[in-house]
Design a protein around this motif. Structure first.
Motif, PDB file in Angstrom:
ATOM      1  N   THR A  44       0.946  -1.169  -0.019  1.00  0.00           N
ATOM      2  CA  THR A  44       0.152   0.004  -0.011  1.00  0.00           C
ATOM      3  C   THR A  44       1.010   1.054  -0.019  1.00  0.00           C
ATOM      4  O   THR A  44       1.522   1.294   0.901  1.00  0.00           O
ATOM      5  N   GLU A  45       0.796   2.134  -0.795  1.00  0.00           N
ATOM      6  CA  GLU A  45       1.610   3.135  -1.212  1.00  0.00           C
ATOM      7  C   GLU A  45       0.916   4.434  -1.531  1.00  0.00           C
ATOM      8  O   GLU A  45      -0.241   4.249  -2.145  1.00  0.00           O
ATOM      9  N   GLU A  46       1.521   5.609  -1.392  1.00  0.00           N
ATOM     10  CA  GLU A  46       0.928   6.694  -1.822  1.00  0.00           C
ATOM     11  C   GLU A  46       1.011   6.786  -3.279  1.00  0.00           C
ATOM     12  O   GLU A  46       1.583   6.299  -3.970  1.00  0.00           O
ATOM     13  N   ILE A  47      -0.185   7.273  -3.829  1.00  0.00           N
ATOM     14  CA  ILE A  47      -0.247   7.391  -5.255  1.00  0.00           C
ATOM     15  C   ILE A  47       0.282   8.481  -6.084  1.00  0.00           C
ATOM     16  O   ILE A  47       0.954   8.345  -6.834  1.00  0.00           O
ATOM     17  N   ASP A  48       0.014   9.634  -5.731  1.00  0.00           N
ATOM     18  CA  ASP A  48       0.740  10.935  -6.283  1.00  0.00           C
ATOM     19  C   ASP A  48       1.214  11.933  -5.038  1.00  0.00           C
ATOM     20  O   ASP A  48       0.352  12.821  -4.705  1.00  0.00           O
ATOM     21  N   PRO A  49       2.296  11.835  -4.498  1.00  0.00           N
ATOM     22  CA  PRO A  49       2.693  12.525  -3.063  1.00  0.00           C
ATOM     23  C   PRO A  49       2.679  13.943  -3.573  1.00  0.00           C
ATOM     24  O   PRO A  49       2.381  14.703  -2.640  1.00  0.00           O
ATOM     25  N   GLY A 239     -14.206 -19.342  -4.069  1.00  0.00           N
ATOM     26  CA  GLY A 239     -14.749 -18.149  -4.837  1.00  0.00           C
ATOM     27  C   GLY A 239     -14.503 -16.851  -3.854  1.00  0.00           C
ATOM     28  O   GLY A 239     -15.028 -15.729  -4.309  1.00  0.00           O
ATOM     29  N   PHE A 240     -13.823 -16.965  -2.936  1.00  0.00           N
ATOM     30  CA  PHE A 240     -13.760 -15.927  -2.096  1.00  0.00           C
ATOM     31  C   PHE A 240     -12.776 -14.803  -2.761  1.00  0.00           C
ATOM     32  O   PHE A 240     -11.959 -14.918  -2.971  1.00  0.00           O
ATOM     33  N   SER A 241     -13.373 -13.409  -2.561  1.00  0.00           N
ATOM     34  CA  SER A 241     -12.751 -12.363  -2.648  1.00  0.00           C
ATOM     35  C   SER A 241     -12.993 -11.165  -1.650  1.00  0.00           C
ATOM     36  O   SER A 241     -14.098 -10.970  -1.310  1.00  0.00           O
ATOM     37  N   GLY A 242     -11.885 -10.662  -1.150  1.00  0.00           N
ATOM     38  CA  GLY A 242     -11.915  -9.640  -0.177  1.00  0.00           C
ATOM     39  C   GLY A 242     -11.357  -8.445  -0.469  1.00  0.00           C
ATOM     40  O   GLY A 242     -10.547  -8.373  -1.195  1.00  0.00           O
ATOM     41  N   HIS A 243     -11.640  -7.205   0.331  1.00  0.00           N
ATOM     42  CA  HIS A 243     -11.089  -5.883   0.405  1.00  0.00           C
ATOM     43  C   HIS A 243     -10.455  -5.916   1.608  1.00  0.00           C
ATOM     44  O   HIS A 243     -10.853  -6.178   2.706  1.00  0.00           O
ATOM     45  N   VAL A 244      -9.066  -5.658   1.613  1.00  0.00           N
ATOM     46  CA  VAL A 244      -8.308  -5.764   2.576  1.00  0.00           C
ATOM     47  C   VAL A 244      -8.239  -4.333   3.161  1.00  0.00           C
ATOM     48  O   VAL A 244      -7.929  -3.564   2.609  1.00  0.00           O
ATOM     49  N   ILE A 245      -8.693  -4.071   4.542  1.00  0.00           N
ATOM     50  CA  ILE A 245      -8.674  -2.812   5.160  1.00  0.00           C
ATOM     51  C   ILE A 245      -6.934  -2.531   5.305  1.00  0.00           C
ATOM     52  O   ILE A 245      -6.235  -3.325   5.949  1.00  0.00           O
ATOM     53  N   GLY A 246      -6.798  -1.323   5.078  1.00  0.00           N
ATOM     54  CA  GLY A 246      -5.516  -0.735   4.922  1.00  0.00           C
ATOM     55  C   GLY A 246      -4.640  -1.236   3.619  1.00  0.00           C
ATOM     56  O   GLY A 246      -3.461  -0.910   3.398  1.00  0.00           O
ATOM     57  N   GLY A 247      -5.454  -1.839   2.576  1.00  0.00           N
ATOM     58  CA  GLY A 247      -4.844  -2.005   1.410  1.00  0.00           C
ATOM     59  C   GLY A 247      -3.899  -3.287   1.580  1.00  0.00           C
ATOM     60  O   GLY A 247      -3.899  -4.064   2.737  1.00  0.00           O
ATOM     61  N   MET A 248      -3.711  -3.791   0.306  1.00  0.00           N
ATOM     62  CA  MET A 248      -2.819  -5.359   0.272  1.00  0.00           C
ATOM     63  C   MET A 248      -1.536  -5.038   1.135  1.00  0.00           C
ATOM     64  O   MET A 248      -1.181  -6.194   1.648  1.00  0.00           O
ATOM     65  N   GLY A 249      -0.785  -4.114   1.406  1.00  0.00           N
ATOM     66  CA  GLY A 249       0.073  -3.747   2.306  1.00  0.00           C
ATOM     67  C   GLY A 249      -0.038  -4.160   3.585  1.00  0.00           C
ATOM     68  O   GLY A 249       0.683  -4.757   4.312  1.00  0.00           O
ATOM     69  N   ALA A 250      -1.479  -4.442   3.920  1.00  0.00           N
ATOM     70  CA  ALA A 250      -1.903  -4.969   5.092  1.00  0.00           C
ATOM     71  C   ALA A 250      -1.641  -6.350   5.532  1.00  0.00           C
ATOM     72  O   ALA A 250      -1.281  -6.774   6.564  1.00  0.00           O
ATOM     73  N   ILE A 251      -1.664  -7.143   4.466  1.00  0.00           N
ATOM     74  CA  ILE A 251      -1.303  -8.619   4.402  1.00  0.00           C
ATOM     75  C   ILE A 251       0.020  -8.872   4.887  1.00  0.00           C
ATOM     76  O   ILE A 251       0.775  -9.648   5.656  1.00  0.00           O
ATOM     77  N   THR A 252       1.018  -8.005   3.820  1.00  0.00           N
ATOM     78  CA  THR A 252       2.433  -8.179   3.967  1.00  0.00           C
ATOM     79  C   THR A 252       3.051  -7.842   5.298  1.00  0.00           C
ATOM     80  O   THR A 252       4.108  -8.083   5.879  1.00  0.00           O
TER      81      THR A 252
END
Length: 530
Positions: A44-49, A239-252
Motif C-alpha cells: 500500500t503506497e501513496e499514489i501521487d505524493p 470463490g472468496f474475494s475480499g477487500h483488505v482494510i489498509g490495502g494489500m500492504g496490510a497482508i504483508t
C-alpha cells in the motif's frame, strides 16, 4: 561472520511465508528486500505524493482472493492486524447502456438480476456455478502440496500415482471431459453451450483470470474460471474475494510482524546482486554494495528468469537449462492506473441506494469480439484503444486510505504489450493514463474532471518497480504447459534447482501466481525435508 541457515531473497508475500515456516522450525533466517518497504507486489503506497499527499492505494495487487486459510491461521495474521471484508458483489460489470449487473453471494438475489436479461440463462447460471465449484474442489488439494513427481520410479512412483489418483476419486467421465475442456478449450465456446445472453456471458468473462495471456476465443482461456473458484480467506470459502482494510500492504505487514515474532531478521534496501555458489552448491549472496552474506540455503522469491539468468553466474548452470529458462513465456499483458478523485465515482445505472460494497466495484469488460481484438493487437505490439478496465473504489469502505475530500480508485488494465511495436512505454506512459480515464468516463461521466492525482504503472514499470521480469504478475504465464509438474520447468517443479541448496519460493513455482502464500508454504516444506 555470521552464517545463516536460510537466506530468502525478496520480502514479497511468498518470501515472507517461506521465512516464517523456516524460522518456526528453528532455522536462523534472513530476508533481504531490494525496496525500502516489504511486500513485493502486495503493498500500500501513496499514489501521487506531489498532487495528492497522503492518499494511498494497493499499488499492484489489489484484491485478496485465494490467500490460504492455513497460512492465515499459522501466521496468526488476524492477531497481527489483518482484516478482510468479503466482496459482495464479488463481480459486477457496468454495461454501455447505463446498466450494472452484479453477481451477489445470495443466489436468489443474483437470479433476479440475471432474469432481467434471460430467465433461461439465470437458471443455467447456477447449474454452471455448481459444476465449476465441484471441479475446483478436485484441484484444491494440489495447492498446498507439491505437484506430481513424474520422474519417480519403482515404489516411489507407485506411491506417487496413488497419491495423485486419490485426489480424483469420484470424478466421473463427464467431469473428466469438463476438466479437459477447461484446460484446453476457449471461454467463449464453453459459455455458448450454456447461455444466450451476451450480458451474462460478459459477467462470467469478467470473473476470468486477470493478467493471463489469451483472449476469450483462444484455447485454454476457460481455465481462469476454475482458479477463481478455489477457496481462500479465513473461512476457506470457494470463490472468496475480499477487500483488505489498509490495502494489500496490510497482508504483508502482518506477515512481516509474524516473521519478526518467529525470529526472522528482515532487511530492506538490501538488493541481492549475485547468488554465490561453489562446486554446484550455494554459499550465500552478495549485495549490490559488495557485502557478502553466507548461508546454507538460499530461497529466491524472484521469478525464475531473474533468479537463473541474472542472479547466478552463467557458468554455474548448464547451457541447456538456461535455454529452457529463457523459453518460459512471460511478456506480461497488464498494467495498473491508480487515481485520486475529489468526488466519488458515480456509475451510470448504479442504484442510488446501493450499499458501498456494491458501489466500490465495477468492471468495464469489453464484449468477446472487442476483448479478442484487444488481445490480438497486444501480441503485435499494438496499443488497442478498447481496453479491459477493472475498477475498485477502495476508500469507499476504507476512508483512511484517502485524505478528507478525496477518494482513491485503483484500476487493473489489460491487454497491453510489454514492448510496443512503435516507440516505448516511456513515450506512451501518459497515453495509458489518459485512455483509462476516458474509458471510465463513458460509464462514470464525473470521473475525468474529478482526477487530481494519478500513478500510471505500465507493463515496463511493473518490471522496473517490482522486479518482475517482463512485468508478468504471475512470474510466468498461467497456461497448461507451464502448470503443475511443468512449473517452472519440466523436471524442476519441486522448488529445488540445479544448484544444491538453492530453492525457488515465488509465484513462478507451483501452484502459480495470486496472493495465496501457497508457493512459499510448499517451498518451506521442501527445504525442511532436504
Amino acid at each position: 561472520m555470521k552464517t545463516w541457515d536460510a537466506i530468502v531473497i525478496g520480502a514479497g508475500h511468498n518470501g515472507l511465508t517461506t521465512a516464517f515456516y523456516l524460522a518456526k522450525s528453528r532455522l536462523r533466517t534472513l530476508v533481504l528486500e531490494r525496496r525500502e518497504i516489504v511486500g513485493g507486489c502486495a503493498v500500500t503506497e501513496e499514489i501521487d505524493p506531489e498532487n495528492a499527499p497522503g492518499c494511498r492505494v494497493s499499488t499492484a495487487a489489489y484484491m485478496a482472493s485465494m490467500l490460504r486459510p492455513e497460512v492465515i491461521r499459522d501466521m496468526a495474521l488476524g492477531r497481527h492486524g489483518l482484516k478482510m471484508i468479503a466482496a459482495d458483489p464479488g463481480v459486477q460489470i457496468a454495461l454501455p447502456e447505463g446498466r450494472v449487473l452484479p453477481w451477489w453471494s445470495d443466489q436468489r438475489k443474483t437470479h433476479g438480476e440475471l432474469c432481467r436479461f434471460s430467465r433461461k440463462d439465470a437458471d443455467a447460471f447456477f447449474e454452471l456455478d455448481r459444476e465449476l465449484k465441484s471441479l475446483a474442489r478436485y484441484l484444491q488439494p494440489f495447492f498446498l502440496e507439491p505437484p506430481p513427481q513424474t520422474s519417480a520410479t519403482g515404489l516411489a512412483g507407485l506411491l506417487e500415482v496413488i497419491r495423485v489418483g486419490r485426489r480424483f476419486r469420484g470424478l466421473n467421465g463427464r467431469a473428466i471431459m469438463d476438466l479437459l475442456t477447461f484446460m484446453t478449450g476457449s471461454l467463449e465456446q464453453f459459455l455458448d453451450r450454456y447461455f444466450e445472453s451476451d450480458e451474462i456471458k460478459r459477467l462470467v468473462l469478467a470473473n476470468n483470470l486477470y493478467g493471463k495471456h489469451g483472449g476469450p476465443r483462444d484455447p485454454g482461456s476457460a481455465m481462469g474460471l476454475l482458479f477463481h473458484l478455489l477457496s481462500g480467506g479465513d473461512d476457506e470459502k470457494q470463490g472468496f474475494s475480499g477487500h483488505v482494510i489498509g490495502g494489500m500492504g496490510a497482508i504483508t505487514q502482518a506477515m512481516a510482524a509474524a516473521c519478526t515474532e518467529a525470529g526472522v531478521e528482515i532487511r530492506t534496501g538490501a538488493e541481492v546482486e549475485r547468488i554465490e555458489s561453489a562446486n554446484g552448491r550455494v554459499t550465500g549472496v552478495r549485495l549490490s554494495g559488495g557485502d557478502l552474506i553466507t548461508g546454507t540455503v538460499v530461497a529466491s522469491n524472484a521469478d525464475p528468469k531473474r533468479t537463473f539468468l541474472e542472479l547466478l553466474d552463467p557458468q554455474q548452470l548448464d547451457s541447456d537449462f538456461r535455454r529452457q529458462v529463457q523459453s518460459i513465456h512471460m511478456n506480461g499483458p497488464a498494467a495498473k492506473v491508480n487515481l485520486v478523485l475529489n468526488e466519488e465515482p458515480r456509475v451510470n445505472g448504479m442504484p442510488a441506494d446501493a450499499p458501498l460494497l456494491q458501489k466500490m466495484l465495477f468492471t468495464l469488460v469489453p464484449d468477446f469480439e472487442q476483448a479478442q481484438r484487444c488481445y490480438n493487437a497486444s501480441q503485435l505490439g499494438e496499443l488497442e484503444p478498447e481496453l479491459w478496465v477493472d475498477c475498485v473504489w477502495a476508500s469507499a469502505i476504507d476512508p483512511e486510505l484517502a485524505t478528507p475530500g478525496h477518494h482513491v480508485l485503483t484500476t487493473f488494465v489489460q491487454y497491453l504489450p510489454f514492448q510496443p511495436a512503435s516507440g516505448s512505454w516511456d513515450e506512451h506512459h501518459d497515453w495509458l493514463g489518459d485512455r483509462v480515464i476516458e474509458i471510465i468516463g463513458r460509464y462514470a461521466p464525473n470521473v475525468p474532471a474529478a482526477v487530481v492525482g494519478r500513478d500510471i504503472i505500465t507493463p515496463l514499470d511493473l518490471e522496473r518497480r517490482f522486479g518482475i521480469t517482463e512485468g508478468n504478475i504471475f512470474h510466468g504465464d498461467i497456461r497448461l504447459d507451464q502448470l503443475f509438474f511443468m512449473r517452472p520447468l519440466p523436471g524442476w517443479a519441486h522448488y529445488k534447482t540445479p544448484i544444491d541448496g538453492l530453492y525457488l519460493c515465488g509465484a513462478g513455482t507451483h501452484p502459480g501466481g495470486g496472493v495465496t502464500g501457497a508457493p512459499g508454504y510448499n517451498a518451506a516444506r521442501a527445504i525442511l525435508k532436504r
